[in-house]
Design an enzyme around this catalytic site. Structure first.
Site, PDB file in Angstrom:
ATOM      1  CB  SER A 182      -0.961  -0.050   1.195  1.00  0.00           C
ATOM      2  OG  SER A 182      -2.043   0.815   1.015  1.00  0.00           O
ATOM      3  CG  HIS A 199      -5.660  -2.969   1.455  1.00  0.00           C
ATOM      4  ND1 HIS A 199      -5.279  -2.510   0.211  1.00  0.00           N
ATOM      5  CD2 HIS A 199      -4.981  -2.197   2.354  1.00  0.00           C
ATOM      6  CE1 HIS A 199      -4.427  -1.513   0.335  1.00  0.00           C
ATOM      7  NE2 HIS A 199      -4.220  -1.310   1.625  1.00  0.00           N
ATOM      8  CG  ASP A 232      -7.473  -4.012  -2.034  1.00  0.00           C
ATOM      9  OD1 ASP A 232      -8.149  -3.242  -1.309  1.00  0.00           O
ATOM     10  OD2 ASP A 232      -6.243  -3.906  -2.174  1.00  0.00           O
TER      11      ASP A 232
END
Length: 242
Positions: free
Chosen positions: A71, A223, A195
């Site tokens: 991320s 995620h 996600d």
């Protein structure tokens, strides 16, 4: 050959998010999970920026490391690969992006981010709402309780990160699209099919614009595939590296 694997965490957590994953890595690998600036016990003096975070990690890691960024950590990993190329021999981006928010010429981005709604919740009761966030990522994992037991206490130990707001601002301002062509290292992209924070189309965009990239999608992951489908991700990473 001893493998050096650097694991860079995402927004709102700290290096302990990788504790369960690191236990599953091959014993002959050396793994290192630093804290981003203003996360965990790593202080942040001044504004959080991706460039400053990358500079700090570059000073901590061995040359020719494989760098996995999750991320926000993926943005930092991209910056490392572009600006500290001697440190990065391979790049792994997990649920990451070149740009988070959509533009007319970038439909892969989000029209709006739900992350702002998480800031007051994290600041109110970090452990409670971090647990809820992680439970959502582990919906399709049969090992949910075990994984939460392994990672939540140390993730929650430090409370809401000092750089919680500044790091989210950096995420929303970042646009790495123009620099993707400079990344010469081989790249592995790992995305969860479920996600909603960084949908797989963001990975498709990266695959199209990074010169040497391949992508793996895990249908039932959200995620955090390295948590919910840890053994599968370890196998993908190990096969790619070795």
């Amino acid at each position: 050959m001893k493998q050096h694997l650097v694991l860079i965490h995402g927004w709102g957590v700290n290096r302990h998010i990788f504790d369960d994953f690191r236990r599953r890595l091959p014993e002959h690998w050396h793994s290192f999970a630093p804290n981003l600036l203003g996360h965990g016990d790593e202080p942040c003096v001044g504004d959080f920026t991706v460039a400053r975070a990358a500079e700090r990690i570059a000073s901590q890691i061995a040359p020719q490391s494989v760098v996995l960024g999750w991320s926000l950590g993926g943005l930092v990993a991209l910056h490392l690969a572009a600006h500290y190329a001697d440190k990065v021999r391979g790049l792994i981006l997990c649920s990451s992006f070149a740009k988070l928010l959509a533009e007319p010429d970038y439909p892969a981005g989000l029209t709006q981010s739900a992350l702002h709604k998480m800031i007051p919740l994290f600041e109110q009761d970090y452990r409670k709402f971090m647990r809820q966030f992680l439970e959502l990522q582990l919906l399709h994992s049969p090992y949910r309780d075990e994984i939460l037991h392994n990672v939540l206490p140390d993730v929650a130990k430090w409370g809401a990160p000092q750089a919680l707001r500044g790091a989210l601002a950096a995420v929303e301002q970042a646009d790495f699209r123009a620099q993707l062509g400079q990344i010469r290292q081989p790249s592995l992209l790992i995305y969860g099919g479920k996600d909603a924070i960084t949908p797989p189309c963001m990975g498709d965009y990266l695959q199209q614009h990074l010169p040497h990239a391949q992508i793996h999608k895990i249908d039932k992951a959200a995620h955090a595939p390295f948590l919910s489908h840890a053994d599968e991700v370890v196998a993908i990473v190990q096969n790619w590296i070795e």
